[in-house]
Write an enzyme that holds these catalytic residues in place. Structure first.
Site, short mmCIF file in Angstrom:
data_model
loop_
_atom_site.label_atom_id
_atom_site.label_comp_id
_atom_site.label_asym_id
_atom_site.label_seq_id
_atom_site.Cartn_x
_atom_site.Cartn_y
_atom_site.Cartn_z
CG ASP A 296 -0.46 0.42 2.76
OD1 ASP A 296 0.65 0.20 2.34
OD2 ASP A 296 -1.07 0.35 3.50
CG HIS B 72 10.73 -24.39 11.81
ND1 HIS B 72 10.97 -24.73 13.66
CD2 HIS B 72 11.89 -25.00 11.50
CE1 HIS B 72 11.80 -25.46 14.00
NE2 HIS B 72 12.32 -25.61 12.47
CG HIS C 85 9.67 -28.26 10.39
ND1 HIS C 85 8.76 -28.27 11.26
CD2 HIS C 85 10.88 -28.92 10.52
CE1 HIS C 85 9.73 -27.77 12.33
NE2 HIS C 85 11.11 -28.66 11.55
CB THR D 91 2.02 -3.09 10.87
OG1 THR D 91 0.66 -3.56 10.05
CG2 THR D 91 1.40 -1.62 11.98
CB CYS E 182 0.80 -2.91 4.34
SG CYS E 182 1.05 -4.20 6.26
#
Ligand code: RB5
Length: 149
Positions: free
Chosen positions: A13, A103, A138, A72, A70
């Site tokens: 963004d 993992h 995994h 955060t 973005c």
């Protein structure tokens, strides 16, 4: 797959537009084929529009990997993880980036441009690209939640 054949779709963004441009340059310098899904300026946009574009391309197998950014990284990771076969990992540090590959076999890297600096972001991308999935136990764990899709 050699890095020369790797294609990556990236999106952001407005909050991460400048970082996206730097990450794009970095990928191109590594001879990686990059598809930029937008946004295309610092004008305010809605992050889901771009998260949906990138996650759709990874979910449908059009691209093996994607990178989303973005402010955060939180909103983009929430959006991307709604898509089948997408394992988006919010990694604002090197350890998380490495472990998300080893993992979790993450196929979308998410970063927060308002949380980390450009140099760290570049290092995170490097580690994420170069770290293979460990497989084994995994893989079994991933299959347990892949079935939810
Ligand atoms: C935009 O202001 C901001 O909300 C967005 O970039 C992101 O951080 C959302 O999770």
């Amino acid at each position: 797959m050699t890095e020369q054949q790797l294609s990556i779709v990236i999106g952001s963004d407005h909050a991460a537009y400048a970082l996206k441009a730097k990450i794009k340059d970095y990928l191109v310098k590594r001879s990686i084929d990059v598809r930029d899904a937008g946004c295309h300026s610092e004008a305010s946009v809605d992050y889901p529009d771009f998260g949906i574009k990138v996650a759709t391309m990874v979910s449908t197998g059009k691209f093996e990997k994607g990178i989303l950014m973005c402010g955060t990284g939180i909103g983009m990771s929430m959006v991307a993880n709604k898509f089948p076969q997408v394992r988006a990992a919010l990694c604002n540090g090197l350890f998380a980036a490495m472990m998300s590959r080893r993992h979790n076999n993450s196929n979308i890297l998410v970063m927060g441009a308002r949380v980390i600096g450009d140099i760290l972001a570049m290092e995170i991308v490097k580690v994420w690209l170069e770290t293979p999935f460990d497989g084994g136990r995994h893989q079994r764990r991933l299959e347990k939640f892949d079935r939810i899709d």
